[in-house]
Scaffold this active site. Sequence first.
Site, PDB file in Angstrom:
ATOM      1  N   ASP A  55       0.866  -1.163   0.000  1.00  0.00           N
ATOM      2  CA  ASP A  55       0.000   0.000   0.000  1.00  0.00           C
ATOM      3  C   ASP A  55       0.913   1.225   0.000  1.00  0.00           C
ATOM      4  O   ASP A  55       1.840   1.297   0.805  1.00  0.00           O
ATOM      5  CB  ASP A  55      -0.865  -0.031   1.262  1.00  0.00           C
ATOM      6  CG  ASP A  55      -2.006   0.951   1.210  1.00  0.00           C
ATOM      7  OD1 ASP A  55      -2.769   0.898   0.250  1.00  0.00           O
ATOM      8  OD2 ASP A  55      -2.134   1.758   2.151  1.00  0.00           O
ATOM      9  N   ASN A  63      -2.938  12.249  -5.104  1.00  0.00           N
ATOM     10  CA  ASN A  63      -4.156  12.258  -5.925  1.00  0.00           C
ATOM     11  C   ASN A  63      -5.024  13.473  -5.617  1.00  0.00           C
ATOM     12  O   ASN A  63      -5.506  14.156  -6.519  1.00  0.00           O
ATOM     13  CB  ASN A  63      -4.959  10.979  -5.660  1.00  0.00           C
ATOM     14  CG  ASN A  63      -5.109  10.117  -6.887  1.00  0.00           C
ATOM     15  OD1 ASN A  63      -4.652  10.455  -7.972  1.00  0.00           O
ATOM     16  ND2 ASN A  63      -5.747   8.992  -6.727  1.00  0.00           N
ATOM     17  N   HIS A  68      -5.820  13.135 -10.741  1.00  0.00           N
ATOM     18  CA  HIS A  68      -5.689  11.725 -11.117  1.00  0.00           C
ATOM     19  C   HIS A  68      -4.634  11.491 -12.196  1.00  0.00           C
ATOM     20  O   HIS A  68      -4.045  10.418 -12.245  1.00  0.00           O
ATOM     21  CB  HIS A  68      -7.044  11.168 -11.558  1.00  0.00           C
ATOM     22  CG  HIS A  68      -8.008  11.034 -10.422  1.00  0.00           C
ATOM     23  ND1 HIS A  68      -7.865  10.079  -9.443  1.00  0.00           N
ATOM     24  CD2 HIS A  68      -9.116  11.743 -10.089  1.00  0.00           C
ATOM     25  CE1 HIS A  68      -8.841  10.196  -8.564  1.00  0.00           C
ATOM     26  NE2 HIS A  68      -9.618  11.195  -8.931  1.00  0.00           N
ATOM     27  N   ASP A  72      -1.974   8.688 -11.667  1.00  0.00           N
ATOM     28  CA  ASP A  72      -1.761   7.597 -12.626  1.00  0.00           C
ATOM     29  C   ASP A  72      -0.290   7.480 -13.009  1.00  0.00           C
ATOM     30  O   ASP A  72       0.255   6.380 -13.117  1.00  0.00           O
ATOM     31  CB  ASP A  72      -2.607   7.824 -13.889  1.00  0.00           C
ATOM     32  CG  ASP A  72      -4.095   7.591 -13.649  1.00  0.00           C
ATOM     33  OD1 ASP A  72      -4.458   7.126 -12.543  1.00  0.00           O
ATOM     34  OD2 ASP A  72      -4.887   7.887 -14.561  1.00  0.00           O
ATOM     35  N   ASP A  98      -3.981   1.927  -5.202  1.00  0.00           N
ATOM     36  CA  ASP A  98      -2.532   1.896  -4.956  1.00  0.00           C
ATOM     37  C   ASP A  98      -2.134   0.601  -4.257  1.00  0.00           C
ATOM     38  O   ASP A  98      -1.164   0.562  -3.509  1.00  0.00           O
ATOM     39  CB  ASP A  98      -2.096   3.117  -4.130  1.00  0.00           C
ATOM     40  CG  ASP A  98      -2.735   3.145  -2.746  1.00  0.00           C
ATOM     41  OD1 ASP A  98      -3.827   2.568  -2.580  1.00  0.00           O
ATOM     42  OD2 ASP A  98      -2.139   3.738  -1.829  1.00  0.00           O
TER      43      ASP A  98
END
Length: 198
Positions: A55, A63, A68, A72, A98
Site C-alpha cells: 500500500d 491524488n 488523477h 496515474d 494503490d
Amino acid sequence: MAHRAARHAPLAELQRQATTDYLTGLPNRASFMAQLNETLRDPPGSAALGVAMFDLDGFKQVNDTFGHHTGDEVLHAVGARMLAALRVGDTLGRLGGDEFALLIQANSREEVRLRVEGVLDAIARRPIIVDGISHALASTAGLAFHDTDTRTTHPTEPRPENSAQLIARADTALIRGKRREKGRVWVEGEVTMPTLFR
C-alpha cells in the site's frame, strides 16, 4: 493465412486487456489471483512461499492535491520500480488503486522477507517526478506465508488454503502494521509479537 491472423489479433488483444492492468502493464487482480491459485495447487516442496500486499504511503495526498493524471503517472512509475526489483519467478500484480500484490518463492522465509524489503527500498529510493514536481513516496507491506505442511487430500481434514485466504492474511498484516509504523514490512503475527524481526 494472413486473414486468419488478422481475425485472431483482436481476440489476443481482448485477452491481454482482460488479464493486464491498463495503467501499469502488470497482471490485474483476476490474473494475479489465477496465478496464485495455480501455485497453491502445487506449492514448492521445501521452499518458502509468501504473498506480500503493498500500500503506498502518501498516495491519497498526491491524488487529492495534484489530480488523477499525476496519480496515474505515479502508479505507473511505482509499478516499473517494483518490477525492476523482482527476480525471475516472482509474480507482481496491481489489485486496484494503490494496492499491489507480490508472490515470492525462496529458500527461506527470511529470504522472502528480505526480497520484499528490497521492493520497498526500490519504491522509496528516490522521488518520482511528474510534470516537474517531485513526489517522495514510501510503501508499507504485509506479508503472509503459505504453510505447505497443511496440504492434505483426506476428505475429513481441512481443505488446502486458497488464494483469497492467503491474500486476506497478508492484507490483515498490512492494515494492522500500518497502524503501528509505516514504511516497512509487517509479517503476519508481528503486531502481537513486537520484538520479532526488529
